[in-house]
Design a protein around this motif. Sequence first.
Motif, short mmCIF file in Angstrom:
data_model
loop_
_atom_site.label_atom_id
_atom_site.label_comp_id
_atom_site.label_asym_id
_atom_site.label_seq_id
_atom_site.Cartn_x
_atom_site.Cartn_y
_atom_site.Cartn_z
N GLU A 54 0.11 11.03 -9.32
CA GLU A 54 1.34 10.50 -8.72
C GLU A 54 1.03 9.58 -7.55
O GLU A 54 1.67 8.53 -7.39
CB GLU A 54 2.26 11.65 -8.29
N ALA A 55 0.05 9.97 -6.73
CA ALA A 55 -0.34 9.14 -5.58
C ALA A 55 -0.96 7.82 -6.06
O ALA A 55 -0.73 6.77 -5.46
CB ALA A 55 -1.31 9.90 -4.68
N ILE A 56 -1.71 7.88 -7.15
CA ILE A 56 -2.30 6.67 -7.70
C ILE A 56 -1.23 5.74 -8.24
O ILE A 56 -1.26 4.52 -8.00
CB ILE A 56 -3.33 7.03 -8.80
N GLU A 57 -0.25 6.30 -8.94
CA GLU A 57 0.86 5.48 -9.46
C GLU A 57 1.61 4.81 -8.30
O GLU A 57 1.97 3.64 -8.38
CB GLU A 57 1.81 6.33 -10.31
N ALA A 58 1.83 5.55 -7.22
CA ALA A 58 2.50 4.98 -6.05
C ALA A 58 1.67 3.86 -5.44
O ALA A 58 2.21 2.82 -5.04
CB ALA A 58 2.79 6.07 -5.02
N ALA A 59 0.35 4.05 -5.39
CA ALA A 59 -0.53 3.01 -4.85
C ALA A 59 -0.50 1.77 -5.73
O ALA A 59 -0.48 0.64 -5.22
CB ALA A 59 -1.96 3.55 -4.72
N CYS A 62 0.04 0.80 6.08
CA CYS A 62 0.47 2.18 6.27
C CYS A 62 1.98 2.29 5.99
O CYS A 62 2.77 1.50 6.50
CB CYS A 62 0.16 2.63 7.69
N ALA A 63 2.34 3.27 5.18
CA ALA A 63 3.75 3.47 4.83
C ALA A 63 4.57 3.97 6.00
O ALA A 63 5.79 3.85 6.00
CB ALA A 63 3.85 4.47 3.67
N GLN A 64 3.91 4.48 7.04
CA GLN A 64 4.64 4.99 8.19
C GLN A 64 4.75 3.97 9.32
O GLN A 64 5.84 3.70 9.80
CB GLN A 64 3.97 6.27 8.70
N CYS A 65 3.61 3.40 9.73
CA CYS A 65 3.64 2.49 10.89
C CYS A 65 3.53 1.02 10.51
O CYS A 65 3.77 0.15 11.33
CB CYS A 65 2.54 2.86 11.88
N GLY A 66 3.12 0.74 9.28
CA GLY A 66 3.01 -0.64 8.82
C GLY A 66 1.70 -1.33 9.17
O GLY A 66 1.46 -2.45 8.74
N GLN A 67 0.86 -0.66 9.95
CA GLN A 67 -0.43 -1.24 10.32
C GLN A 67 -1.39 -1.18 9.13
O GLN A 67 -1.24 -0.35 8.25
CB GLN A 67 -1.04 -0.50 11.51
N PRO A 98 -8.70 5.66 -2.23
CA PRO A 98 -8.05 4.40 -2.60
C PRO A 98 -6.52 4.48 -2.71
O PRO A 98 -5.85 3.48 -2.55
CB PRO A 98 -8.66 4.06 -3.96
N HIS A 99 -5.99 5.65 -2.93
CA HIS A 99 -4.53 5.80 -3.05
C HIS A 99 -3.86 6.17 -1.73
O HIS A 99 -2.67 6.48 -1.70
CB HIS A 99 -4.18 6.83 -4.13
N ALA A 100 -4.60 6.09 -0.62
CA ALA A 100 -4.06 6.47 0.68
C ALA A 100 -2.83 5.62 1.02
O ALA A 100 -2.84 4.40 0.89
CB ALA A 100 -5.11 6.28 1.77
N ALA A 101 -1.79 6.30 1.46
CA ALA A 101 -0.56 5.61 1.86
C ALA A 101 -0.42 5.52 3.37
O ALA A 101 0.39 4.75 3.87
CB ALA A 101 0.66 6.33 1.28
N LEU A 102 -1.21 6.33 4.08
CA LEU A 102 -1.12 6.38 5.54
C LEU A 102 -2.45 6.00 6.18
O LEU A 102 -3.52 6.32 5.63
CB LEU A 102 -0.74 7.78 6.01
N CYS A 103 -2.38 5.37 7.33
CA CYS A 103 -3.59 5.08 8.10
C CYS A 103 -4.08 6.40 8.72
O CYS A 103 -3.36 7.41 8.73
CB CYS A 103 -3.31 4.04 9.18
N SER A 104 -5.28 6.38 9.23
CA SER A 104 -5.86 7.60 9.80
C SER A 104 -5.05 8.14 10.97
O SER A 104 -4.89 9.35 11.11
CB SER A 104 -7.30 7.32 10.26
N ASP A 105 -4.53 7.25 11.82
CA ASP A 105 -3.75 7.69 12.97
C ASP A 105 -2.47 8.42 12.54
O ASP A 105 -2.15 9.49 13.06
CB ASP A 105 -3.39 6.52 13.89
#
Length: 106
Positions: free
Chosen positions: A61-66, A78-83, A94-101
């Motif tokens: 599911e995360a891959i499909e979203a990516a 980043c899906a949260q902060c946009g950075q 590779p399917h990360a939606a959020l930055c580390s912060d």
Amino acid sequence: MDTHKYQAILIARRSELQHRLERIETDLDRPGNPDDDDRAIERNNDEVLEELGGAGQKELEAIEAALDRVVAGTFGACAQCGQPIADERLQAVPHAALCSDCLKDR
């Protein structure tokens, strides 16, 4: 950022996961052993397979979203902060939606 590179990685991983999930489904659908001891072992194995299947489904599911983000042109942000998400993070997940912060803030 080379989104085509990540798109290829995501598509390959999706294919691998789909194949693995099909094998898990096949294993779970096989008839049980009539022997009580073997049946108990099979139940334990089935629980492990179900857990692996659930984790695989979440990753799929995360891959499909990516892949949707690649098409939308928002992959790597980043899906949260946009950075921008660090390339090192995307190489690891590779399917990360959020930055580390933002991931740390959760």
